[in-house]
Write a protein that holds these residues in place. Structure first.
Motif, PDB file in Angstrom:
ATOM      1  N   LEU A  15       0.713  -1.243   0.028  1.00 12.02           N
ATOM      2  CA  LEU A  15       0.051   0.028   0.054  1.00 12.02           C
ATOM      3  C   LEU A  15       0.808   1.086   0.032  1.00 12.02           C
ATOM      4  O   LEU A  15       0.513   2.296  -0.773  1.00 12.02           O
ATOM      5  N   ALA A  16       2.048   1.165   0.814  1.00  9.21           N
ATOM      6  CA  ALA A  16       2.750   2.338   0.734  1.00  9.21           C
ATOM      7  C   ALA A  16       3.433   2.572  -0.613  1.00  9.21           C
ATOM      8  O   ALA A  16       3.607   3.577  -0.911  1.00  9.21           O
ATOM      9  N   GLU A  17       3.818   1.467  -1.076  1.00  8.60           N
ATOM     10  CA  GLU A  17       4.933   1.820  -2.390  1.00  8.60           C
ATOM     11  C   GLU A  17       4.040   1.709  -3.538  1.00  8.60           C
ATOM     12  O   GLU A  17       4.389   2.141  -4.654  1.00  8.60           O
ATOM     13  N   TYR A  18       2.922   0.939  -3.624  1.00 10.89           N
ATOM     14  CA  TYR A  18       2.508   0.601  -5.123  1.00 10.89           C
ATOM     15  C   TYR A  18       0.895   1.192  -5.243  1.00 10.89           C
ATOM     16  O   TYR A  18       0.343   0.842  -6.184  1.00 10.89           O
ATOM     17  N   ALA A  19       0.434   1.482  -4.020  1.00 11.81           N
ATOM     18  CA  ALA A  19      -1.000   2.151  -4.141  1.00 11.81           C
ATOM     19  C   ALA A  19      -1.399   3.522  -4.345  1.00 11.81           C
ATOM     20  O   ALA A  19      -0.149   4.358  -3.799  1.00 11.81           O
ATOM     21  N   SER A  20      -2.457   4.007  -4.680  1.00 14.86           N
ATOM     22  CA  SER A  20      -2.584   5.343  -4.565  1.00 14.86           C
ATOM     23  C   SER A  20      -2.979   5.456  -2.888  1.00 14.86           C
ATOM     24  O   SER A  20      -3.332   4.577  -2.140  1.00 14.86           O
ATOM     25  N   ALA A  21      -2.603   6.819  -2.589  1.00 11.98           N
ATOM     26  CA  ALA A  21      -3.078   7.267  -1.116  1.00 11.98           C
ATOM     27  C   ALA A  21      -4.412   7.355  -0.952  1.00 11.98           C
ATOM     28  O   ALA A  21      -5.423   7.647  -1.663  1.00 11.98           O
ATOM     29  N   VAL A  29      -1.991   0.399  -9.214  1.00 11.19           N
ATOM     30  CA  VAL A  29      -1.896   1.463 -10.223  1.00 11.19           C
ATOM     31  C   VAL A  29      -0.818   1.192 -10.980  1.00 11.19           C
ATOM     32  O   VAL A  29       0.057   0.526 -11.053  1.00 11.19           O
ATOM     33  N   GLY A  30      -0.881   2.154 -12.436  1.00  9.72           N
ATOM     34  CA  GLY A  30       0.302   1.786 -13.122  1.00  9.72           C
ATOM     35  C   GLY A  30       1.330   2.739 -12.920  1.00  9.72           C
ATOM     36  O   GLY A  30       1.584   3.425 -11.697  1.00  9.72           O
ATOM     37  N   ALA A  31       2.335   2.644 -13.870  1.00 15.71           N
ATOM     38  CA  ALA A  31       3.558   3.330 -13.426  1.00 15.71           C
ATOM     39  C   ALA A  31       3.688   4.917 -13.401  1.00 15.71           C
ATOM     40  O   ALA A  31       4.557   5.245 -12.508  1.00 15.71           O
ATOM     41  N   ARG A  32       2.843   5.680 -13.823  1.00 13.40           N
ATOM     42  CA  ARG A  32       2.604   6.785 -13.454  1.00 13.40           C
ATOM     43  C   ARG A  32       1.333   7.210 -12.463  1.00 13.40           C
ATOM     44  O   ARG A  32       1.113   8.254 -12.342  1.00 13.40           O
ATOM     45  N   GLY A  37      -4.272  -0.294 -17.403  1.00 12.97           N
ATOM     46  CA  GLY A  37      -4.935  -0.740 -18.845  1.00 12.97           C
ATOM     47  C   GLY A  37      -5.347  -2.165 -18.345  1.00 12.97           C
ATOM     48  O   GLY A  37      -4.560  -2.762 -17.961  1.00 12.97           O
ATOM     49  N   ARG A  38      -6.145  -2.603 -19.148  1.00 10.93           N
ATOM     50  CA  ARG A  38      -6.703  -3.998 -19.224  1.00 10.93           C
ATOM     51  C   ARG A  38      -5.393  -4.985 -19.436  1.00 10.93           C
ATOM     52  O   ARG A  38      -5.070  -5.955 -18.845  1.00 10.93           O
ATOM     53  N   ASN A  39      -4.557  -4.670 -20.686  1.00  4.25           N
ATOM     54  CA  ASN A  39      -3.371  -5.393 -20.977  1.00  4.25           C
ATOM     55  C   ASN A  39      -2.398  -5.368 -20.042  1.00  4.25           C
ATOM     56  O   ASN A  39      -1.661  -6.318 -19.579  1.00  4.25           O
ATOM     57  N   ASN A  40      -2.086  -4.206 -19.590  1.00  4.12           N
ATOM     58  CA  ASN A  40      -1.147  -3.918 -18.526  1.00  4.12           C
ATOM     59  C   ASN A  40      -1.582  -4.851 -17.213  1.00  4.12           C
ATOM     60  O   ASN A  40      -0.423  -5.433 -16.751  1.00  4.12           O
ATOM     61  N   PHE A  41      -2.611  -4.609 -16.861  1.00  4.28           N
ATOM     62  CA  PHE A  41      -2.942  -5.058 -15.728  1.00  4.28           C
ATOM     63  C   PHE A  41      -2.971  -6.708 -15.659  1.00  4.28           C
ATOM     64  O   PHE A  41      -2.270  -7.313 -14.821  1.00  4.28           O
ATOM     65  N   ARG A  42      -3.373  -7.303 -16.852  1.00  2.69           N
ATOM     66  CA  ARG A  42      -3.027  -8.846 -16.745  1.00  2.69           C
ATOM     67  C   ARG A  42      -1.852  -9.431 -16.892  1.00  2.69           C
ATOM     68  O   ARG A  42      -1.373 -10.304 -16.214  1.00  2.69           O
TER      69      ARG A  42
END
Length: 127
Positions: A15-21, A29-32, A37-42
């Motif tokens: 949650l601290a490193e990879y999720a939105s606050a 969340v994505g890199a930005r 997106g569906r393909n990136n998530f998969r």
């Protein structure tokens, strides 16, 4: 609900490193920092499953687990409907049925049986 002690630090780290606050922030969340997106998530989901050795777990299984836990925690039909985004009571009643029966106890028993089976270590087979 309580989590195994070893899981809590891992969840906190994710949650601290990879999720939105925030309470309503995205868990993945994505890199930005935006919606995946569906393909990136998969691609990311499959890589995570492989890294953890969880096997064939579908992302929708997390929704089912969350709704089951909410029902066993006492969520009302209306609360489950809101949580799931449904306008009919049909799906909510399925989860409430799970909460009212012995399904949770049965699931705990099955989980215990699965945990007794040790997964063979990965590596050379020696043949």
């Amino acid at each position: 609900m309580t989590f195994p002690a070893s899981l809590v630090p891992e969840l906190a780290h994710h949650l601290a490193e990879y999720a939105s606050a925030g309470r309503t922030g995205l868990v993945f969340v994505g890199a930005r920092g935006g919606v995946l997106g569906r393909n990136n998530f998969r691609r990311i989901w499959l890589r995570a499953l492989d890294a953890t050795g969880l096997g064939d777990v579908h992302f929708h299984d997390l929704r089912h687990t969350g709704n089951t836990l909410a029902a066993t925690g006492g969520a009302t039909t209306r609360e489950l409907m809101h949580r799931m985004g449904h306008s009919s009571v049909r799906a909510a009643l399925i989860y409430q049925h799970l909460a009212n029966g012995r399904d949770h106890q049965n699931a705990d028993y099955v989980d215990g049986q699965i945990r007794k089976v040790k997964r063979p270590p990965r590596g050379p087979s020696g043949t």
